[in-house]
Design an enzyme around this catalytic site. Structure first.
Site, short mmCIF file in Angstrom:
data_model
loop_
_atom_site.label_atom_id
_atom_site.label_comp_id
_atom_site.label_asym_id
_atom_site.label_seq_id
_atom_site.Cartn_x
_atom_site.Cartn_y
_atom_site.Cartn_z
N ASP B 105 39.52 36.14 26.13
CA ASP B 105 40.37 37.33 26.06
C ASP B 105 39.49 38.55 26.27
O ASP B 105 38.91 39.10 25.33
CB ASP B 105 41.10 37.38 24.73
CG ASP B 105 42.27 38.36 24.78
OD1 ASP B 105 42.49 38.98 25.84
OD2 ASP B 105 42.97 38.51 23.75
N ALA B 106 39.37 38.95 27.52
CA ALA B 106 38.37 39.93 27.93
C ALA B 106 39.00 41.17 28.57
O ALA B 106 38.38 42.22 28.63
CB ALA B 106 37.41 39.29 28.92
N LYS B 107 40.20 41.04 29.06
CA LYS B 107 40.97 42.14 29.67
C LYS B 107 40.14 42.92 30.68
O LYS B 107 40.10 44.14 30.68
CB LYS B 107 41.55 43.04 28.57
CG LYS B 107 42.47 42.24 27.63
CD LYS B 107 43.25 43.08 26.65
CE LYS B 107 44.28 42.27 25.87
NZ LYS B 107 43.73 41.27 24.95
N ARG B 108 39.51 42.16 31.59
CA ARG B 108 38.67 42.77 32.61
C ARG B 108 39.47 43.22 33.82
O ARG B 108 40.65 42.90 33.95
CB ARG B 108 37.58 41.78 33.05
CG ARG B 108 36.64 41.31 31.95
CD ARG B 108 35.86 42.44 31.33
NE ARG B 108 34.68 41.99 30.61
CZ ARG B 108 34.58 41.80 29.31
NH1 ARG B 108 35.60 42.06 28.53
NH2 ARG B 108 33.45 41.38 28.76
#
Lengths: 291, 291
Positions: B105-108
């Site tokens: 869960d990095a929302k890059r």
């Protein structure tokens, strides 16, 4: 054992950044986007080629630039070793050139308690002056970054890529009528707590948009990618985007750091940075002589 | 010396994920958002308390959940040590429980060549099955992730936080009329190359929106945060959001991993996960008996 260190971290005020711009007659930001496939091959024999590359680039250009901007993707791609290279790079800048404004180009953003952890990562653990963030999740995803005094949060507004036209330029409507999404993003962000700590990313490839953007955020610093490899014009951006404090940080990554892939890479990077700085000096003197 | 390793990396097809859901009668995702201030204090004496905490949680819950989702912020906040804990955690899951679907869960999201580096970081270096991304920069910021076969890209659509209403639910207009931004994001993303590798984040706190979302993406998996600590209802989400393959991954982080901060934390986490799994088993049997 894991210890939570209390960092005595560096802070840089907007006023100090403006002074550096005046002093160096430069508003250049050098992007440290290090790809092992693109750097001079003789560096690959060293223990930490990414850091050695950055160190050479930084030593060769520090008097011509007011800012360095490592993009975190290029470090994360190499796992723990990459993260160590990033840490060594920011430590090197902070120790040797503390007047440089540092940007973690990370484009983070999440729910509030998670954004707080990202803010700690970049402002406290790594000790950057600023970090880039994405606006999609709204106010409570950005305010945790803004809570840090004399740290700066650079939010995406209008980016330099093709995909900017997928959503950022769509017309959105609210009670006050219609406008493009990126303008709504700019306007809404001004209402957030500690919004004085906001700067914005605006791509150079869209110079004609700067006039409209300056109507909404006349005083804010704009971080401008897209000059150079992506084709934006420095003169055009300055014409429409500059304010009384300059108010711009023009990023160049590939055109400077990959000017040569031979043993002369640092020297050639300096030559490219010098060209940019001289063009900026010309623009600054023209602009501020007229006033 | 820095070496580019060629990873023989794990892949998980959507069909394999569906099989795991059927087998375990669970569509639970456990969020591994480890905050050193919240974990049992006796763990702090260990060499790597974050990993030890995760390992205990994973061993206690692996048969009740189909997915684990470490949020990268909680690891980055601890610098290199945190990144090492993340790597040990994903390696542990991949080696011991290879049928678990893993989510970074990095929302890059960044311009194309940069997103490629993020994709390498999470799909190759860390070897996650999937990564979360932000849509603001559009098509060329997401397609580099989609290019990885049997790796999954989970894009933010409608998030579970208050700030979701700042931009995601604004009405945008194009030639085909007006709709909320998150719907436009869903529709546009379906036109991207390899869009079959897309899943979406949709917050549980907005259960009534699932009907509309399912009209646009009937077959896609939806990752649903916001059940538990953030107040969303599992039954409501399933009522409006489930499809013929279940099509949901319901995330719970704090309610499970912080069920106790004593030495019984893993046991109590299992008890909470079991409650969720049993509720899910009930919903699955009701839904699929009727069909």
């Amino acid at each position: 054992m894991f210890v939570n260190l209390l960092h005595n971290y560096i802070k840089m005020t907007t006023q100090q950044l403006i002074q550096q711009i005046q002093l160096k007659k430069s508003f250049l930001c050098v992007g440290l986007d290090v790809d092992l496939n693109k750097i001079p091959q003789h560096l690959l024999a060293l223990e930490d080629p990414i850091f050695e590359f950055n160190k050479a680039i930084i030593d060769a250009t520090h008097d011509l630039t007011v800012s360095y901007k490592p993009n975190t993707a290029f470090y994360e791609a190499y796992g723990i070793k990459g993260w160590m290279s990033l840490q060594k790079t920011i430590n090197y800048i902070n120790e040797k050139y503390p007047d440089i404004f540092t940007i973690a180009d990370a484009k983070r953003g999440d729910i509030g308690n998670t954004s707080s952890m990202y803010a700690k990562a970049f402002f406290e653990d790594l000790n950057f002056d600023s970090v880039t963030v994405a606006p999609y999740m709204g106010k409570d995803s950005v305010e945790p970054f803004l809570a840090f005094e004399n740290k700066h949060t650079i939010m995406l507004a209008l980016t330099s890529n093709e995909g900017a036209f997928d959503f950022q330029t769509l017309n959105v409507s609210d009670a006050s009528g219609g406008k493009e999404l990126y303008k709504q993003v700019l306007e809404t962000s001004k209402t957030w707590k500690n919004s004085v700590n906001l700067m914005y990313v605006v791509g150079a490839t869209k110079a004609e948009y700067f006039t409209e953007i300056r109507k909404i955020v006349p005083d804010s610093f704009l971080l401008v990618p897209g000059v150079g490899a992506q084709g934006g014009s420095l003169a055009e951006v300055c014409k429409y985007g500059m304010n009384a404090n300059v108010g711009l940080l023009i990023n160049s990554s590939r055109a400077i750091i990959y000017a040569s892939n031979g043993t002369d890479f640092a020297e050639k990077a300096r030559a490219e940075a010098l060209k940019m700085q001289q063009e900026m000096e010309g623009i600054i003197s023209l602009k501020f002589e007229k006033v």
